[in-house]
Every structure is written in C-alpha cells, then in structure tokens.
Design a protein around this motif. Structure first.
Motif, PDB file in Angstrom:
ATOM      1  N   UNK A 104       0.877  -1.180   0.000  1.00 33.63           N
ATOM      2  CA  UNK A 104       0.000   0.000   0.000  1.00 33.63           C
ATOM      3  C   UNK A 104       0.907   1.220   0.000  1.00 33.63           C
ATOM      4  N   UNK A 105       0.744   2.093  -1.000  1.00 33.49           N
ATOM      5  CA  UNK A 105       1.597   3.278  -1.144  1.00 33.49           C
ATOM      6  C   UNK A 105       0.780   4.540  -0.957  1.00 33.49           C
ATOM      7  N   UNK A 106       1.261   5.420  -0.081  1.00 33.30           N
ATOM      8  CA  UNK A 106       0.584   6.699   0.165  1.00 33.30           C
ATOM      9  C   UNK A 106       1.396   7.798  -0.493  1.00 33.30           C
ATOM     10  N   UNK A 107       0.737   8.583  -1.321  1.00 30.27           N
ATOM     11  CA  UNK A 107       1.401   9.703  -1.974  1.00 30.27           C
ATOM     12  C   UNK A 107       1.610  10.829  -0.975  1.00 30.27           C
ATOM     13  N   UNK A 108       2.523  11.727  -1.331  1.00 35.43           N
ATOM     14  CA  UNK A 108       2.797  12.856  -0.447  1.00 35.43           C
ATOM     15  C   UNK A 108       4.273  13.197  -0.464  1.00 35.43           C
ATOM     16  N   UNK A 109       4.764  13.857   0.589  1.00 31.56           N
ATOM     17  CA  UNK A 109       6.181  14.232   0.650  1.00 31.56           C
ATOM     18  C   UNK A 109       7.099  13.003   0.615  1.00 31.56           C
ATOM     19  N   UNK A 110       8.308  13.206   0.107  1.00 32.33           N
ATOM     20  CA  UNK A 110       9.325  12.151   0.015  1.00 32.33           C
ATOM     21  C   UNK A 110       8.803  10.921  -0.742  1.00 32.33           C
ATOM     22  N   UNK A 111       8.059  11.165  -1.823  1.00 36.90           N
ATOM     23  CA  UNK A 111       7.469  10.078  -2.583  1.00 36.90           C
ATOM     24  C   UNK A 111       8.548   9.194  -3.209  1.00 36.90           C
ATOM     25  N   UNK A 112       9.612   9.841  -3.716  1.00 35.26           N
ATOM     26  CA  UNK A 112      10.660   9.050  -4.363  1.00 35.26           C
ATOM     27  C   UNK A 112      11.311   8.092  -3.380  1.00 35.26           C
ATOM     28  N   UNK A 113      11.597   8.574  -2.141  1.00 40.29           N
ATOM     29  CA  UNK A 113      12.206   7.702  -1.142  1.00 40.29           C
ATOM     30  C   UNK A 113      11.274   6.536  -0.806  1.00 40.29           C
ATOM     31  N   UNK A 114       9.969   6.834  -0.727  1.00 49.75           N
ATOM     32  CA  UNK A 114       9.037   5.765  -0.395  1.00 49.75           C
ATOM     33  C   UNK A 114       8.936   4.726  -1.530  1.00 49.75           C
ATOM     34  N   UNK A 115       8.976   5.218  -2.774  1.00 47.44           N
ATOM     35  CA  UNK A 115       8.939   4.291  -3.906  1.00 47.44           C
ATOM     36  C   UNK A 115      10.206   3.440  -3.944  1.00 47.44           C
ATOM     37  N   UNK A 116      11.334   4.061  -3.618  1.00 44.44           N
ATOM     38  CA  UNK A 116      12.580   3.293  -3.593  1.00 44.44           C
ATOM     39  C   UNK A 116      12.503   2.169  -2.565  1.00 44.44           C
ATOM     40  N   UNK A 117      11.994   2.482  -1.375  1.00 46.06           N
ATOM     41  CA  UNK A 117      11.838   1.451  -0.340  1.00 46.06           C
ATOM     42  C   UNK A 117      10.856   0.376  -0.787  1.00 46.06           C
ATOM     43  N   UNK A 118       9.757   0.827  -1.401  1.00 49.21           N
ATOM     44  CA  UNK A 118       8.731  -0.109  -1.872  1.00 49.21           C
ATOM     45  C   UNK A 118       9.295  -1.071  -2.908  1.00 49.21           C
ATOM     46  N   UNK A 119      10.024  -0.533  -3.887  1.00 48.04           N
ATOM     47  CA  UNK A 119      10.559  -1.388  -4.944  1.00 48.04           C
ATOM     48  C   UNK A 119      11.603  -2.359  -4.409  1.00 48.04           C
ATOM     49  N   UNK A 120      12.349  -1.941  -3.406  1.00 50.80           N
ATOM     50  CA  UNK A 120      13.314  -2.833  -2.786  1.00 50.80           C
ATOM     51  C   UNK A 120      12.634  -4.026  -2.139  1.00 50.80           C
ATOM     52  N   UNK A 121      11.516  -3.750  -1.404  1.00 48.36           N
ATOM     53  CA  UNK A 121      10.768  -4.853  -0.786  1.00 48.36           C
ATOM     54  C   UNK A 121      10.158  -5.765  -1.844  1.00 48.36           C
ATOM     55  N   UNK A 122       9.603  -5.165  -2.895  1.00 52.85           N
ATOM     56  CA  UNK A 122       8.955  -5.961  -3.930  1.00 52.85           C
ATOM     57  C   UNK A 122       9.962  -6.796  -4.718  1.00 52.85           C
ATOM     58  N   UNK A 123      11.173  -6.242  -4.876  1.00 52.15           N
ATOM     59  CA  UNK A 123      12.201  -7.004  -5.589  1.00 52.15           C
ATOM     60  C   UNK A 123      12.523  -8.293  -4.837  1.00 52.15           C
ATOM     61  N   UNK A 124      12.651  -8.197  -3.529  1.00 53.00           N
ATOM     62  CA  UNK A 124      12.906  -9.391  -2.723  1.00 53.00           C
ATOM     63  C   UNK A 124      11.731 -10.361  -2.818  1.00 53.00           C
ATOM     64  N   UNK A 125      10.511  -9.792  -2.814  1.00 48.85           N
ATOM     65  CA  UNK A 125       9.322 -10.633  -2.947  1.00 48.85           C
ATOM     66  C   UNK A 125       9.314 -11.362  -4.282  1.00 48.85           C
ATOM     67  N   UNK A 126       9.600 -10.636  -5.366  1.00 49.30           N
ATOM     68  CA  UNK A 126       9.564 -11.245  -6.693  1.00 49.30           C
ATOM     69  C   UNK A 126      10.672 -12.275  -6.872  1.00 49.30           C
ATOM     70  N   UNK A 127      11.800 -12.078  -6.202  1.00 45.49           N
ATOM     71  CA  UNK A 127      12.848 -13.095  -6.243  1.00 45.49           C
ATOM     72  C   UNK A 127      12.352 -14.395  -5.611  1.00 45.49           C
ATOM     73  N   UNK A 128      11.644 -14.258  -4.480  1.00 41.43           N
ATOM     74  CA  UNK A 128      11.087 -15.446  -3.831  1.00 41.43           C
ATOM     75  C   UNK A 128      10.036 -16.111  -4.714  1.00 41.43           C
ATOM     76  N   UNK A 129       9.183 -15.284  -5.354  1.00 48.25           N
ATOM     77  CA  UNK A 129       8.152 -15.821  -6.248  1.00 48.25           C
ATOM     78  C   UNK A 129       8.805 -16.550  -7.425  1.00 48.25           C
ATOM     79  N   UNK A 130       9.879 -15.949  -7.965  1.00 49.37           N
ATOM     80  CA  UNK A 130      10.554 -16.564  -9.106  1.00 49.37           C
ATOM     81  C   UNK A 130      11.219 -17.874  -8.703  1.00 49.37           C
ATOM     82  N   UNK A 131      11.793 -17.912  -7.512  1.00 44.68           N
ATOM     83  CA  UNK A 131      12.391 -19.150  -7.031  1.00 44.68           C
ATOM     84  C   UNK A 131      11.333 -20.239  -6.869  1.00 44.68           C
ATOM     85  N   UNK A 132      10.149 -19.836  -6.354  1.00 42.97           N
ATOM     86  CA  UNK A 132       9.058 -20.801  -6.216  1.00 42.97           C
ATOM     87  C   UNK A 132       8.619 -21.311  -7.582  1.00 42.97           C
ATOM     88  N   UNK A 133       8.515 -20.375  -8.562  1.00 42.85           N
ATOM     89  CA  UNK A 133       8.113 -20.774  -9.902  1.00 42.85           C
ATOM     90  C   UNK A 133       9.123 -21.754 -10.506  1.00 42.85           C
TER      91      UNK A 133
END
Length: 465
Positions: A104-133
């Motif tokens: 869940x992403x909330x727009x507002x101040x420091x949006x770029x920093x929040x997106x960077x953190x979000x993509x980092x978490x999702x990258x780890x998630x997608x690595x796990x999903x890819x390993x499962x696949x």
C-alpha cells in the motif's frame, strides 16, 4: 531492482510527481508503462514477465481498486500489485492486503524515497516468487522425466543398434531426424535423446506439426506479439522460445507446406526467428529433433519437401524399425504392456498370455506397430475374464500376414527369404547397409544373402511399381 512498472492511470495516477519518482527508481534499462484502461492493464500483467509491478489507484471515477485486484489475480497470480492512495488509512490498507495487494503506497512528501523502499521490498518478494516458480517447474520436469524415462523395450539387434546410436548422438548438440512407420515409437526415441544428453537438455517441448495449419503453426512455434492478429490480446512465447536451452521435438514434420519449411529452415540454420507481428530478431539454442512417417526423399523428388531442410535436419538419421522386423521383442513388449495395464487397473484380474496367443502375435504383421500391440493387449485384458488370454481374445485379423508361396519347403523358404530382402531394400530406399540393419543382419551377411538370392537394384524398381 524491478525493471518494469505498469502505472494504471484512468484518473489521478498519471501525475508528474509519481511518474518521475517511478522512472527515477526503476532499474537501469527498465520502463514505466502507463495504461488507461482495465483491458490494457490486465493484458500487461498477463504477460509472463519477471520483476514486474502494477500500481493501481484505490478509487477512480466511482470504481473500486480492490475489485480490480481480484481480476488481476485471475490473470497473473504472481504479479506484484500495489494500491496507491492519497492518504494513509490503516483499515483501508488492511482491506487492500486482504484483497490480494502486495503493498500500500501513500502519496505525499518524500514520494521518491518511499517508492525506492517499496521497490526494494517488492524485488525481494519477486525473487522469492521466481524461485518458487522455478521450483514448481523443476518438480514438473522431474515428474515428466520419470514418466519419459520409461525404458526402450527391446533386445533385437535392430533395437540394440538404435539404442547405441541414440547414446552417441545425444552428446552432440545437432539436429536429429527420426524416421519410421506410424506407431513405432518415434517420440519415445526423441525423449531418449533428450534425457541421454544430460541435465543441460531441459526443457523438452513437443508439437505435432500436422495438427495445425500454417497460420496457427507459425504462432505456436514462433509466438506472437500483442495485436498481431484478431484475438492476440497479449504477447505469447512460442515453442522455440520455450525450448531454449533444451529440445524441441517437431513431430510429423513431413506435413509442413513448402513456404513454412522455408521459415523452419532459417531457424535450423541460424537459430533466429521473429514472433508473428514482431520486428525483433530472437535467438534460440533449442536442439531440434524432427520425426515423420513420410518418405522424405520421395517428397523431395516430387518437389514437396526442401532438400536443404532435409540436409540440415539429417545430421543423424535414426530409423525406428517396424515391430514385425523385431523378432522376440514382440513377446517382451506384450508382457510389458500386460504388466503395466494390470498395475494401472488393479480391479482387473491377473491374466497371462497363452502359448497360442504368443504364437499369433509373432506371426502378425502389426501395421500399427507398437501402438497397435499396446491396444491389442489392453483390450484383451479388459474384455475377457479367463485366466489366460487366448488367440480368440486378441481379435487379430484372420488374414494371414505372410505372403503365400508354392513349391517344396526349400523353394518356399527361398522365395520368402528373397521377399524379405527385397522388402527391406525398398524400405531402405536402395541403401543396402540400412536394409541389412532392418533385418538385423551385418553388412557381410546382407551381401551373402543378396548374392545368394540375386537381389539387385532392379528389385527396388520392381517393388515400387
């Protein structure tokens, strides 16, 4: 980092701040794709992409983003989905996660920093999903391998020679052409080549070329881009892509049209192709194993098959012998099918083949070869309830498969021997070494019998008339 972001913006998501923040944080060489309709969004996430995330608004024009998540999950259960809202709300965020969102992403101040953190978490998630696949695919291949590694049954000289040649050619990453009558087990030979090549040979992809017209076959083999034709709602990989690094088995290749053979020739020769509707040249390292029950040399003479394609495919040509030429293999296969069927259908009483039944099988011509034998045995086991399978249970044709000759015993034996040699020479298209293999003879033995019974090239012409 994630390499692809799909920004769904039918309403307020298409804003400069969100787009710039996404573009700044996506991996080098990646992209941010903005789609404005539900159909485009679903088509995008349906593609089999890695490192792929969709950003969707919580609400737009009275629509509920949570309902859209369910539709996305139907298209791609593994796609990373993030709900974007203008303000934080714990309850709403919980509802989004419960609906199937990954974050869940909330727009507002420091949006770029929040997106960077979000993509980092999702990258780890997608690595796990890819390993499962990958694990799921590996387990599926293991199951397929166990099924495909069923032994090639046979102790006749013809089959022992074939197995030896399979083992030799499996180590060489070049095309193989498998020839043989219908039902002889050409696909089994192709699978044996694939698995004998070792672990680097996976995956194994098969296609029956006779089951499609040219247009459908092109899409099946080369894949297509989205919008390439009516109904192409999403890009799709073809068999050449799916078989990359492994083996592509082209069954019934003799049924391809000449124009389509030209397209196959280019892939065989250079390893490159384009998807239907595409402009990007793709490469494949798939090893091609082709099979047919057609007489390709005759088709070449009639202008129905490309000589160049035959030359490229025939690095090694494996002739699968007909069952009638395999001698005692008939009994081995009959017993194998009998035992296998009893294991599959435990409720059927155990039965054995009577001596008369074995004798009938040995003298039968088997126009459908091994496939026909399997059907005969299973049908006989299923239909009757006696302890033994009798000659009547087999349901074989009353017509004698052997040619009728007159004269003394020796004259009949000589006539039949000559007929065997002539038939083998015809099946081998005049190749005497191949004719010898079909009969389980050494070349020296062939030359002896050919001289004894005056077998010449004229016999090839006479049997063809």
């Amino acid at each position: 980092m994630l390499s692809s972001i799909v920004l769904f913006s039918p309403a307020p998501l298409d804003s400069d701040d969100l787009r710039r923040a996404c573009e700044a944080e996506v991996a080098k060489g990646g992209s941010v794709l903005i789609v404005e309709s539900v159909a485009d969004l679903l088509a995008s996430v349906a593609d089999d992409l890695r490192d792929h995330v969709a950003l969707i608004p919580l609400r737009w024009d009275g629509h509920d983003g949570l309902e859209l998540i369910a539709r996305i999950r139907q298209s791609n259960a593994d796609a990373a989905v993030v709900v974007v809202a203008d303000k934080g709300d714990v309850d709403v965020a919980a509802q989004a996660i419960e609906a199937g969102a990954n974050d869940f992403l909330v727009r507002g101040p420091k949006l770029r920093e929040r997106i960077k953190t979000l993509l980092g978490k999702l990258h780890a998630l997608m690595q796990a999903v890819d390993q499962k696949r990958q694990l799921d695919e590996y387990q599926s291949q293991i199951a397929e391998a166990l099924q495909a590694r069923r032994p090639i049954i046979g102790q006749s000289p013809l089959m022992l020679d074939l197995v030896s040649r399979i083992e030799r050619v499996a180590r060489v990453p070049r095309p193989v052409l498998i020839l043989g009558e219908r039902g002889t087990g050409k696909e089994l030979v192709a699978r044996a080549i694939h698995f004998a090549a070792g672990p680097k040979s996976r995956p194994l992809v098969t296609i029956n070329c006779a089951a499609f017209n040219d247009a459908l076959l092109e899409s099946e083999l080369f894949g297509h881009e989205r919008g390439a034709f009516t109904g192409a709602d999403a890009a799709r990989r073809g068999k050449f892509e799916l078989a990359d690094g492994g083996t592509l088995f082209l069954d019934e290749i003799g049924h391809m049209s000449l124009p389509f053979q030209q397209k196959i020739l280019r892939v065989v020769e250079y390893g490159v192709f384009q998807r239907v509707g595409g402009s990007v040249e793709l490469r494949t390292s798939a090893r091609i194993v082709a099979a047919t029950n057609c007489d390709l040399r005759e088709r070449i003479r009639r202008g129905e098959f490309l000589a160049d394609l035959y030359d490229r495919l025939s690095f090694e040509v494996l002739d699968v012998p007909p069952l009638r030429a395999r001698g005692t293999d008939i009994e081995l296969l009959a017993q194998f099918f009998l035992d296998s069927f009893r294991r599959e259908a435990e409720s059927i009483p155990a039965r054995t083949l009577s001596p008369a039944a074995f004798a009938a099988l040995r003298s039968y011509s088997f126009p459908g070869n091994v496939r026909e034998l399997k059907t005969i045995i299973e049908r006989a086991v299923y239909r009757e309830a006696g302890e033994e399978i009798t000659l009547a249970d087999l349901g074989l044709s009353n017509e004698s498969p052997l040619p009728q000759f007159t004269g003394t015993f020796e004259e009949r034996v000589d006539a039949y021997s000559r007929q065997l040699l002539s038939d083998a020479l015809r099946q081998a298209d005049g190749n005497q070494a191949q004719a010898a293999r079909l009969l389980g003879l050494s070349y020296h033995q062939w030359r002896y019998f050919a001289k004894k019974y005056s077998i010449t090239d004229k016999d090839l012409a006479d049997t063809a008339e």
